[in-house]
Design a protein around this motif. Structure first.
Motif, short mmCIF file in Angstrom:
data_model
loop_
_atom_site.label_atom_id
_atom_site.label_comp_id
_atom_site.label_asym_id
_atom_site.label_seq_id
_atom_site.Cartn_x
_atom_site.Cartn_y
_atom_site.Cartn_z
N SER A 1 -28.70 7.83 25.40
CA SER A 1 -29.21 8.22 25.82
C SER A 1 -30.56 8.84 25.77
CB SER A 1 -28.41 9.58 26.58
OG SER A 1 -28.72 10.15 27.27
N PRO A 2 -31.67 8.24 27.01
CA PRO A 2 -32.40 9.01 27.01
C PRO A 2 -33.23 10.10 26.94
CG PRO A 2 -31.97 7.29 28.61
CD PRO A 2 -30.67 7.77 28.29
N GLU A 3 -32.14 10.80 27.48
CA GLU A 3 -32.28 12.23 27.83
C GLU A 3 -31.87 12.97 26.42
OE1 GLU A 3 -31.00 10.74 30.78
OE2 GLU A 3 -32.74 11.21 31.09
N GLY A 4 -31.53 12.52 25.83
CA GLY A 4 -30.85 12.40 23.87
C GLY A 4 -32.26 13.22 23.26
N ARG A 5 -31.57 13.75 22.51
CA ARG A 5 -32.64 14.55 21.36
C ARG A 5 -34.12 13.53 20.92
NH1 ARG A 5 -30.45 19.52 19.02
NH2 ARG A 5 -28.22 18.89 20.44
N ARG A 6 -33.58 12.57 20.31
CA ARG A 6 -34.56 11.51 19.27
C ARG A 6 -34.56 10.42 20.26
NH1 ARG A 6 -29.87 13.81 16.59
NH2 ARG A 6 -30.58 14.86 14.06
N THR A 7 -35.74 9.83 20.05
CA THR A 7 -35.74 8.73 20.24
C THR A 7 -35.64 7.48 19.56
OG1 THR A 7 -38.16 8.81 19.10
CG2 THR A 7 -38.96 9.66 21.03
N PRO A 8 -35.51 6.70 20.42
CA PRO A 8 -35.34 5.01 19.78
C PRO A 8 -36.28 5.14 18.11
CG PRO A 8 -35.62 4.85 22.13
CD PRO A 8 -36.05 5.68 21.65
N ASP A 9 -37.57 5.15 17.94
CA ASP A 9 -37.95 4.94 16.93
C ASP A 9 -37.55 5.92 15.73
OD1 ASP A 9 -40.13 3.27 17.41
OD2 ASP A 9 -41.82 4.38 18.04
N GLU A 10 -37.52 6.89 16.36
CA GLU A 10 -36.67 8.18 15.19
C GLU A 10 -35.74 8.01 15.03
OE1 GLU A 10 -39.45 12.60 17.63
OE2 GLU A 10 -37.19 11.48 17.72
N ILE A 11 -34.56 6.80 15.64
CA ILE A 11 -33.18 7.18 14.99
C ILE A 11 -33.27 5.46 14.81
CG2 ILE A 11 -31.02 5.59 16.08
CD1 ILE A 11 -31.85 7.35 18.70
#
Lengths: 205, 205
Positions: B176-186
């Motif tokens: 979810s874009p509201e989650g605590r991680r960005t796509p880059d971080e994941i």
DNA sequence: GTCTATATCGCGATAGAC
DNA sequence: GTCTATCGCGATATAGAC
């Protein structure tokens, strides 16, 4: 085609209610909740469409029962596994082995449990979310413990937990009894992979 | 609520056809194919229900277009990443980083791509399956290469490939874009986890 | 508790004017 | 190419006999 009998719902009575539940699990897993008709469910249970409404108020209530019992079972399996035994590595391996095996063996139920959540009504959904948190919590605690004792090497515990849970859950999506691996074999393989993800080193392998 | 603009479909013309595609992606991702009405899709595109049928023969054809373009994009992303650079470890990390990022950034499209396959008609499904094989193939080759050169230590290459692919795909389910991680971080986290799964040891970490 | 019959609704898709 | 209007169907759920 053999009908998968799922002991998860073995205790449900009366008999007709259980047959409906089993029919619904199969139908929901094959086609999805919205593509499944009450005629289809009733047909699989050997009943007329109307008979369904004696035992369940709506089609959605049927889904809720499946989802609730399924979540309870999978969490129970996970809890038993970690209680079992040993150090953190043994607990993590046991947890992943058991959780994966459940998702493979009960892939029909698991598919409904994991992929039809969006079809639940609002209050039903809220009740399910509570159950879902537990599985992540259990695995996170095992990882935390292992890091604390130095057996694991994990920088991002939350993120790694998420990945391990995610890996286990996705088994429900792709598993097929016609595939080349048994639930036991996949459980074993994944337990090893989870240990690696946790940075665990056994005898120098 | 902001509308996610997805450049995956940027090239689609005419404009109305693209708007319908984008509306359908959103609706299918939110509710699923079967729970989505053509009225809903047309509404999101700012058109009447009938206008949909000027651009697409059926609702299912709309799903097929989304699925085809989505699969092509995700495979292309994966191919570019492995071509990029370096040894097996670099290639595996790049592949997982890119594949995960795609599933997170385009989680709306990815959800439709990964979880609405069953709603495709038979011949459309067959055409999609061909595309799906490629992504697994690409990752398997990287693992194989790394094992051959001794950089990786993997006993079950097929099974481990499956697990890595599975891990990446499941991102579409929970991201979810509201989650605590960005796509880059994941992507970064998962690249590291994949290396561990492959039995790779860098500088002694 | 199960059946047949049916009410009521909203779906996908089409017809025909503009 | 888009609209309004609508067809025809099959969905969920209910009514009432047995």
């Amino acid at each position: 085609m053999t009908v998968e009998t799922d002991e998860s719902f073995g205790g449900v009575t009366p008999d007709a209610a259980r047959r409906l539940l089993l029919g619904a699990v199969q139908a929901f897993a094959e086609r999805g909740f919205h593509a499944t008709t009450t005629r289809d469910i009733a047909g699989r249970a050997g009943m007329s469409p109307a008979a369904l409404y004696i035992h369940y108020k709506t089609k959605e209530e049927l889904l809720f029962h499946i989802s609730r019992v399924g979540h309870e079972r999978s969490v129970a399996v996970l809890e038993e596994a970690v209680e079992g035994a040993g150090d953190s590595a043994g607990r993590l391996a046991a947890a992943v082995r058991a959780f994966v095996r459940w998702h493979a063996e009960h892939h029909t139920t698991a598919r409904v449990v994991q992929y039809e959540l969006a079809a639940l009504g609002e209050e039903h959904y809220a009740r399910i979310v509570v159950l879902r948190r537990r599985s992540e919590e259990i695995l996170r605690e095992v990882l935390q413990e292992g890091v604390a004792t130095g057996q694991f090497a994990v920088e991002d515990i939350r993120g790694t937990t998420l990945a391990v849970v995610s890996l286990c859950i996705d088994v429900a999506r792709w598993f097929s009894p016609e595939g080349r691996r048994t639930p036991d074999e996949i459980g074993e393989l994944y337990a090893g992979l989870a240990l690696r993800m946790a940075g665990y080193r056994d005898g120098g392998r």
